[in-house]
Scaffold this active site. Structure first.
Site, PDB file in Angstrom:
ATOM      1  N   THR A  35      16.627  31.490  20.459  1.00 63.76           N
ATOM      2  CA  THR A  35      17.461  32.445  20.976  1.00 63.76           C
ATOM      3  C   THR A  35      18.452  31.824  21.700  1.00 63.76           C
ATOM      4  OG1 THR A  35      15.769  34.114  21.229  1.00 63.76           O
ATOM      5  CG2 THR A  35      17.494  34.382  22.467  1.00 63.76           C
ATOM      6  N   ASP A  77       4.833  29.247  12.695  1.00 64.07           N
ATOM      7  CA  ASP A  77       3.664  29.312  13.472  1.00 64.07           C
ATOM      8  C   ASP A  77       2.987  30.752  13.025  1.00 64.07           C
ATOM      9  OD1 ASP A  77       3.736  26.652  14.182  1.00 64.07           O
ATOM     10  OD2 ASP A  77       4.654  27.209  15.667  1.00 64.07           O
ATOM     11  N   HIS A 108      22.968  28.455   7.013  1.00 64.01           N
ATOM     12  CA  HIS A 108      24.108  28.597   7.666  1.00 64.01           C
ATOM     13  C   HIS A 108      25.316  27.978   7.208  1.00 64.01           C
ATOM     14  CE1 HIS A 108      27.274  28.845  10.331  1.00 64.01           C
ATOM     15  NE2 HIS A 108      26.839  30.397  11.243  1.00 64.01           N
ATOM     16  N   ARG A 166      21.144  38.310   5.745  1.00 66.21           N
ATOM     17  CA  ARG A 166      21.762  39.289   7.432  1.00 66.21           C
ATOM     18  C   ARG A 166      22.320  38.931   7.146  1.00 66.21           C
ATOM     19  NH1 ARG A 166      21.925  36.047  12.529  1.00 66.21           N
ATOM     20  NH2 ARG A 166      21.676  34.607  12.134  1.00 66.21           N
ATOM     21  N   ARG A 192      27.573  35.520   4.441  1.00 65.63           N
ATOM     22  CA  ARG A 192      27.394  33.989   5.063  1.00 65.63           C
ATOM     23  C   ARG A 192      26.744  32.980   3.483  1.00 65.63           C
ATOM     24  NH1 ARG A 192      23.882  33.490  10.699  1.00 65.63           N
ATOM     25  NH2 ARG A 192      25.436  33.818  11.965  1.00 65.63           N
ATOM     26  N   HIS A 236      18.832  28.005   8.398  1.00 62.58           N
ATOM     27  CA  HIS A 236      19.531  28.802   9.482  1.00 62.58           C
ATOM     28  C   HIS A 236      18.349  29.949   9.917  1.00 62.58           C
ATOM     29  CE1 HIS A 236      22.178  29.699  13.177  1.00 62.58           C
ATOM     30  NE2 HIS A 236      22.189  30.928  12.471  1.00 62.58           N
ATOM     31  N   GLU A 269      12.582  37.012  14.134  1.00 60.87           N
ATOM     32  CA  GLU A 269      12.493  36.054  13.497  1.00 60.87           C
ATOM     33  C   GLU A 269      12.240  36.190  12.519  1.00 60.87           C
ATOM     34  OE1 GLU A 269      15.303  32.025  11.269  1.00 60.87           O
ATOM     35  OE2 GLU A 269      15.165  32.800  13.379  1.00 60.87           O
ATOM     36  N   SER A 274       8.457  32.819  23.355  1.00 63.50           N
ATOM     37  CA  SER A 274       9.347  32.746  24.403  1.00 63.50           C
ATOM     38  C   SER A 274      10.597  33.375  23.990  1.00 63.50           C
ATOM     39  CB  SER A 274       8.786  31.889  25.567  1.00 63.50           C
ATOM     40  OG  SER A 274       9.292  30.641  25.349  1.00 63.50           O
ATOM     41  N   GLU A 323      33.241  38.683  13.139  1.00 68.44           N
ATOM     42  CA  GLU A 323      32.555  37.886  12.245  1.00 68.44           C
ATOM     43  C   GLU A 323      32.341  37.996  10.662  1.00 68.44           C
ATOM     44  OE1 GLU A 323      29.454  35.588  15.792  1.00 68.44           O
ATOM     45  OE2 GLU A 323      28.481  36.210  14.499  1.00 68.44           O
TER      46      GLU A 323
END
Length: 523
Positions: free
Chosen positions: A42, A220, A241, A384, A288, A349, A373, A12, A113
Site C-alpha cells: 500500500t 506468504d 507495470h 486489473r 497495462r 507489479h 492483493e 498491515s 489513467e
C-alpha cells in the site's frame, strides 16, 4: 506461548488495517506485521484510488471500464459491488484523516489513467498509498482493542491437520483456528489462537527478479492457504507495470506511476519515435497488459534495455507539483524529468488472482477471510484496471468485517491446538543454500514465466522449480524456522501455482500471453 484473540489480522496494508479498525469495537484484535506497519505494498502505491465522484462520470462507466480491462474474466457482481460502494469507503478514508489533493474550487483533483474513460482517480501528489497508510496507522495505534505485533512473521495458519486430522482440497469443513507466528525478536514460534483470521498479506512481486513491490512481497498468505488446502485461482494473471524506472542496481524497482501517462506522458523509442499508436488506438492510455507487451516487444526488436517516457513537453512547474516524489527520485540519479526523458522498463507489479473469496471476503476455509492483493475477488479478472486495487481492498475488508462481527458470536476458540514442535531440527549451517535457491527461483520465473510465455518455457520452469522444491522441503524439515527459509518456501509454492495455472490456460487472455495460443477462446 499462546495468545487468544477474536480477530487475527495477518498483514498491515490498507486491507488489513481498515478491516482491523472496523472490527475493533466488537472484540480483541491482533495485527501481525512482519516488519514495521509502514512497510507494505500500500505504501508504495503512487497513482491513487478509483471512485466515481463527479459528473459526467457514472457507476456504469466505471463498471464498463473494469469489465473491458478484465477481458471476460471478471465476476460482474464483484465489479458492481466495488464500484457502487466505493464512494462510501472514500468518505471513511477521509474520516480517518486521509488527505486527497483538491483544486482551488475545493473539488478533488482527479487524475485519469490507462483504461479509464473519465477522470476518477483521487490522489495525494504521487504518493497516495503512503498517505493512506499514514492515516490508517495513526488510527490503529490509537485504538485500545488493537494489539500491533511488529516483526512477527506468520509461518502457517492452523487447521485440523495440526491436530492429526487429514483434510482434502475438495472438503468444505476445513477450519482455521489461528496461526503459528515467528517472533523475529526472540526466534520463538508463538501460537496465536483466534475465532476468525483475516489474510491480508499483499502481493507476490518478489517471486520475480524485477518488481515494483517491496522485497517482503513474497506471497506468504497465498502459500499458507495453499498448504492448508484452500482454493487458489487465476494465478496466471500477473500484471507487469509498463513503466518502472530503469536502474538495474536498485531493488525493488522504482515505480513511475501510470498517472504520468494520464497526465500526457508519451512513450518513445530510444531514437525519439512514438510507438504505442502502432499497438493500440488508445496509444499510451491503453490498459497495462497491452502497454507492457508493447514495450517488451520493442525491447526484443531493438535489443535496447529500456524505452523512454517523455513529459518534457509539459509545464515544468506543473510536473514538479504533480509528481514531486518521481521528480526528486530522478534528480537523485541525474535525470531532470522536466528536461530529460525517463528510462523505463516493465516490472512485476500486481497479482490479479489469489485466494478465492466470495462477496463477503470468505475463503473456502471456514473462519478464514482474505482481502487485498492476496485475494481473488473477481474484480480484476484477467487484468486489473489501474487504481482499482486500493478501493477493492477497502470494499471487501468492509464486507468481511461485517461478516466476521456476526461470525464470532457463534465461534469458540479452539484451545486443543498443540504448540509448535521443532524437536530434532537445527539452524542451517550453510545459508548460501537458501540465498542461491532464492536467486534461482527469481531467475526461473523472470526468464520463463514473464510477460510473454510459451509451452516450452513453462515446462522448463516447472521442471527446474520442482528440483528446488524438493531440496527446500528437505532443508525446511531439518531446520529451525527462519524468515528466510519461509520466504523461499512460499516463493516456490507461489511459483508452482503460477506455472500450473498458466500451463492449464490454452489461450492468450488479459495478462496471460502465450505464443503457442496467441488468440483468445470465444467467451
Amino acid at each position: 506461548m499462546k495468545r487468544e484473540y477474536d480477530f487475527l489480522v495477518i498483514g498491515s496494508g490498507i486491507a488489513g488495517l481498515s478491516y482491523a479498525l472496523k472490527v475493533a469495537d466488537y472484540g480483541k484484535v491482533a495485527v501481525v506485521s512482519k516488519t514495521e506497519l509502514k512497510e507494505t505494498n500500500t505504501a508504495y502505491a503512487q497513482g491513487g484510488i478509483a471512485s466515481v465522484t463527479y459528473d459526467p462520470d457514472t457507476f456504469e462507466k466505471h463498471i464498463n471500464d473494469t469489465l473491458i480491462a478484465g477481458d471476460g474474466e471478471c465476476n460482474v457482481e464483484a465489479v458492481k459491488k466495488v464500484v457502487k460502494e466505493a464512494p462510501e469507503q472514500i468518505k471513511q478514508l477521509l474520516q480517518w484523516g486521509t488527505d486527497f489533493d483538491k483544486k482551488k474550487d475545493g473539488q478533488f483533483d482527479l487524475h485519469r489513467e490507462g483504461g479509464h474513460s473519465e477522470h476518477r482517480i483521487l490522489h495525494h501528489k504521487d504518493n497516495t498509498g503512503a498517505e493512506i497508510q499514514r492515516a490508517l496507522i495513526e488510527e490503529v495505534h490509537s485504538h485500545p482493542s488493537i494489539d500491533v505485533l511488529q516483526y512477527h512473521f506468520a509461518v502457517d495458519i492452523i487447521t485440523q491437520h495440526h491436530m492429526g486430522k487429514v483434510t482434502e482440497p475438495w472438503m468444505r469443513d476445513i477450519e482455521c483456528y489461528g496461526a503459528y507466528v515467528l517472533n523475529k525478536n526472540t526466534g520463538a514460534i508463538e501460537t496465536i489462537l483466534a475465532k476468525t483470521t483475516m489474510m491480508a498479506t499483499g502481493g507476490i512481486g518478489s517471486v520475480y527478479h524485477t518488481t515494483t513491490n517491496p522485497l517482503i512481497a513474497t506471497g506468504d498468505g497465498i502459500a499458507m492457504v495453499f498448504r492448508a488446502k484452500g482454493i487458489i485461482e487465476n494465478m496466471e494473471f500477473i500484471q507487469f507495470h509498463p513503466t518502472s524506472l530503469y536502474n538495474p542496481s536498485e531493488r525493488p524497482s522504482f515505480l513511475i506511476t501510470e498517472a504520468m501517462r494520464g497526465y500526457g506522458g508519451i512513450l518513445r523509442r530510444q531514437n525519439g519515435q512514438e510507438f504505442m499508436e502502432e499497438y493500440d488506438e488508445r496509444g499510451c492510455l491503453a490498459p497495462r497488459d497491452i502497454v507492457a507487451r508493447a514495450i517488451d516487444n520493442e525491447l526484443k526488436l531493438s535489443g535496447d534495455e529500456y524505452v523512454f517516457l517523455d513529459v518534457t513537453h509539459k509545464s515544468a512547474e506543473e510536473t514538479r507539483n504533480h509528481f514531486p516524489t518521481i521528480y526528486n527520485k530522478c534528480m537523485s540519479l541525474g535525470i531532470d524529468i522536466t528536461k530529460d526523458m525517463i528510462p523505463v522498463v516493465p516490472a512485476a507489479h500486481y497479482l490479479c488472482g489469489g485466494i478465492k473469496v466470495d462477496l463477503n471476503g470468505r475463503s473456502s476455509i471456514n473462519q478464514l477471510y482474505a482481502t487485498g492483493e492476496c485475494s481473488s475477488t473477481g474484480l480484476h479478472g484477467a487484468n486489473r484496471l489501474a487504481s482499482n486495487s486500493l478501493i477493492e481492498a477497502l470494499v471487501f475488508s468492509d464486507a468481511a468485517a461485517k461478516d466476521a462481527i456476526e461470525t464470532i458470536k457463534n465461534i469458540e476458540i479452539n484451545r486443543r491446538i498443540p504448540d509448535w514442535n521443532d524437536e530434532g531440527t537445527s539452524h542451517p549451517e550453510e545459508m548460501i543454500l537458501i540465498t542461491q535457491s532464492n536467486r534461482e527461483v527469481q531467475q526461473i520465473m523472470s526468464k520463463y514465466v514473464g510477460i510473454v510465455r510459451s509451452n516450452i518455457r513453462l515446462n522448463r520452469a516447472y521442471d527446474r522449480l520442482e528440483v528446488i522444491y524438493r531440496e527446500t522441503e528437505k532443508l525446511y524439515q531439518d531446520s529451525k524456522v527462519s524468515e528466510k527459509i519461509c520466504h523461499l518456501r512460499n516463493k516456490i509454492n507461489v511459483g508452482y501455482l503460477i506455472i500450473k495455472m498458466a500451463r492449464k490456460r490454452k489461450e492468450s487472455r488479459g495478462l496471460h500471453y502465450t505464443i503457442d495460443y496467441p488468440n483468445k477462446l470465444e467467451d
